[in-house]
Motif scaffolding. Structure first.
Motif: not given
Length: 109
Positions: A74-80
């Motif tokens: 979720r954190k990685a996708l939020l950054g993306l």
């Protein structure tokens, strides 16, 4: 032609260079697939930088919003997807103050 599993055989053995040129639609499908290990999903998210397929944005956003999904993903996708206007109402919602997934409170800020 190698597949995603061949390019990400185990944690710590990711062929990031080849993933960055791999089919973006397939990467996005893997990134949101909870049956895949978190480290493979994260590698796929990172490989999508700058080339998120428009047809998969809804699924990727749904994954960010899914509090039952892996916090690292979720954190990685939020950054993306941080530049997506459709995330703003979700980010501003008071429920984000109670976000408990690892790293998410900081990422939301």
């Amino acid at each position: 032609m190698p597949n995603i599993k061949t390019l990400t055989p185990e944690a710590g053995r990711i062929d990031a260079d080849r993933l960055r040129v791999y089919d973006a639609d397939r990467l996005a499908r893997c990134a949101v697939d909870p049956a895949q290990p978190w480290w493979r999903r994260k590698a796929c998210v990172e490989a999508l930088t700058g080339r998120v397929p428009q047809a998969r944005v809804g699924e990727l956003l749904a994954c960010v919003r899914d509090t039952e999904d892996n916090g690292t993903i979720r954190k990685a996708l939020l950054g993306l997807l941080s530049d997506r206007a459709e995330l703003l109402p979700w980010l501003r919602h008071e429920d984000r103050r109670r976000e408990e997934a690892y790293g998410m409170p900081e990422a939301v800020l």
